[in-house]
Design a protein around this motif. Structure first.
Motif, PDB file in Angstrom:
ATOM      1  N   GLU A  53       1.313   6.505  -6.716  1.00 24.87           N
ATOM      2  CA  GLU A  53       0.466   7.306  -7.456  1.00 24.87           C
ATOM      3  C   GLU A  53       0.428   9.070  -7.276  1.00 24.87           C
ATOM      4  O   GLU A  53       0.032   9.643  -8.066  1.00 24.87           O
ATOM      5  N   LEU A  54       1.355   9.179  -6.031  1.00 25.32           N
ATOM      6  CA  LEU A  54       1.548  10.572  -5.820  1.00 25.32           C
ATOM      7  C   LEU A  54       2.542  10.998  -6.997  1.00 25.32           C
ATOM      8  O   LEU A  54       2.335  12.310  -7.193  1.00 25.32           O
ATOM      9  N   GLN A 105       0.700  -1.404   0.092  1.00 22.00           N
ATOM     10  CA  GLN A 105       0.016  -0.070  -0.003  1.00 22.00           C
ATOM     11  C   GLN A 105       0.861   1.417   0.052  1.00 22.00           C
ATOM     12  O   GLN A 105       0.740   2.523  -0.656  1.00 22.00           O
ATOM     13  N   GLN A 106       1.865   1.317   0.880  1.00 22.87           N
ATOM     14  CA  GLN A 106       2.765   2.352   0.823  1.00 22.87           C
ATOM     15  C   GLN A 106       3.516   2.407  -0.412  1.00 22.87           C
ATOM     16  O   GLN A 106       3.636   3.692  -1.036  1.00 22.87           O
ATOM     17  N   CYS A 116       2.205   1.697  -3.422  1.00 21.66           N
ATOM     18  CA  CYS A 116       1.056   2.212  -4.469  1.00 21.66           C
ATOM     19  C   CYS A 116       1.085   3.726  -4.192  1.00 21.66           C
ATOM     20  O   CYS A 116       0.888   4.347  -5.209  1.00 21.66           O
ATOM     21  N   ASP A 117       0.849   4.182  -2.847  1.00 18.14           N
ATOM     22  CA  ASP A 117       0.630   5.432  -2.435  1.00 18.14           C
ATOM     23  C   ASP A 117       1.597   6.375  -3.293  1.00 18.14           C
ATOM     24  O   ASP A 117       1.286   7.501  -3.679  1.00 18.14           O
TER      25      ASP A 117
END
Ligand code: MEV
Length: 387
Positions: A357-358, A350-351, A353-354
């Motif tokens: 995406e940023l 998740q980290q 991915c974030d």
């Protein structure tokens, strides 16, 4: 009305893209993202793709497989094809190989297979088909693939799952990929989308891996031979994931592969980079076999440096790789590069991915390996068979 539905996974290359075209080792894993292909007899008497008339020029993979497995001149009826996919197109994740594997398998299911011995599925009893063991039919040209010259009356017909074969689906997909890439295509995409899980290609038979078959192709650079293997990881790596970052930029594989060929022609010393990628891939395979994912990640990042040095990365890929690096074990472009996708190996999906995406990327998460070609319909009835 009866129909046939099958699916195949996308793929992600961990090590060795581009170098594998020249016979160097490479590793790819099947992704959780899949394509589903459904076929049934067309009610309109013409070929349909998702309800519209099939444009053969715009769908060369489909067209080439129809030519090989579904000959209209022998009475095979036009079909209606429906495709659903969670694999982004033209982005390095094997969407065309997955489509080709799935469609080849669907057509084989739809016609079954003639064999020379009742009830046998052994390849030596095939009366028709394509495969690494058959030298009488050529999956790389437009032949129909009859390998035994016997009257139909002396043959037996098998249908359903018994008729389908992963090697056949993969070799046919390799043939159409090679045609689409001007004769320069390795079997990494087609074999991974067909067999699933983790596929290792090498220039030698690796004794500690499961050897599937050998593939040969005459490319513009010469005759290349690949040994295709499957990997069984000792422990299922629950704690590591692949995070794919998509730049959203289309980068046709054929163009990227041609770019590398031009570079080597103009600067023959660049073949050393290709060989170095091969050595890195070999180290990656060893790390993977030991289950040492920290080393796998480091090796992926090293591979990226080499790909960058031959111009295969892009500013957009570099930005996503940079964003993913702090939270992952390693990151690199995956597939042909120039756009398309990057992949990060991570314990913190998740980290990662974030962060991607940023930095402007779209993300997907996958396990390290998923199942290969699959039949999705429970009842299969033959739609057409050669008589
Ligand atoms: C594309 O997914 C991988 C390349 O190595 C081409 C090939 O192997 O055919 C770039």
């Amino acid at each position: 009305m009866s129909y046939i539905a099958v699916s195949a996974p996308g793929k992600c290359i961990l090590f060795g893209e581009h170098a594998v075209v020249y016979g160097q080792p490479a590793v790819a894993v099947a992704l959780d993202q899949r394509i589903t292909v459904k076929i049934q007899v067309s009610q309109t008497g013409t070929w349909l793709l998702d309800g519209n008339r099939l444009n053969m020029n715009r769908n060369p993979h489909i067209c080439a497989l129809i030519e090989k497995l579904w000959p209209a001149e022998m009475g095979a009826p036009p079909l209606s094809i429906h495709i659903e996919s969670s694999i982004p197109r033209s982005s390095g994740l094997g969407s065309s190989a997955a489509l080709s594997v799935a469609f080849a398998g669907a057509l084989r299911l739809a016609r079954g297979r003639w064999i020379t011995k009742h009830g046998s599925i052994e390849k030596r009893h095939w009366a028709e088909g394509f495969g690494s063991h058959i030298t009488t039919t050529n999956p790389y040209d437009s032949s129909h693939g009859f390998c035994v010259d016997l009257p139909i009356g002396e043959l037996f017909h098998v249908s359903g799952a018994m008729a389908v074969d992963d090697d056949e689906n993969a070799i046919l997909a390799h043939g159409v990929e090679a045609a689409a890439q001007n004769g320069r295509a390795s079997p990494i995409d087609s074999s991974t989308c067909s067999h699933g899980e983790i596929v290792v290609i090498s220039d030698i038979i690796e004794s500690e891996l499961t050897h599937f078959y050998e593939r040969k192709l005459t490319t513009p650079e010469g005759n290349i031979i690949w040994q295709i293997h499957g990997v069984e990881l000792s422990d299922q790596p629950d704690e590591v994931y692949l995070v794919i970052g998509n730049t959203g930029i289309n980068a046709p594989t054929g163009k990227q592969v041609a770019k590398v060929a031009r570079l080597i022609k103009q600067h023959p010393e660049k073949i050393e980079v290709i060989e170095t990628i091969g050595k890195i891939a070999r180290r990656g395979i060893k790390a993977l076999m030991r289950g040492d994912f920290d080393a796998v990640g480091r090796t992926m990042s090293e591979n990226q440096l080499m790909l960058k040095s031959i111009g295969m990365s892009s500013p957009e890929l570099d930005a996503l790789i940079k964003a993913a690096t702090p939270s992952s074990l390693g990151a690199k472009l995956t597939g042909a590069g120039g756009g398309g996708c990057m992949v990060a190996l991570t314990r913190n999906p998740q980290q990662t991915c974030d962060a991607i995406e940023l930095a402007g990327g779209r993300t997907l998460i996958s396990k390290l390996g998923s199942h290969g070609f699959n039949i999705e319909t429970s009842e299969i009835s033959t739609i057409w068979m050669k008589t």
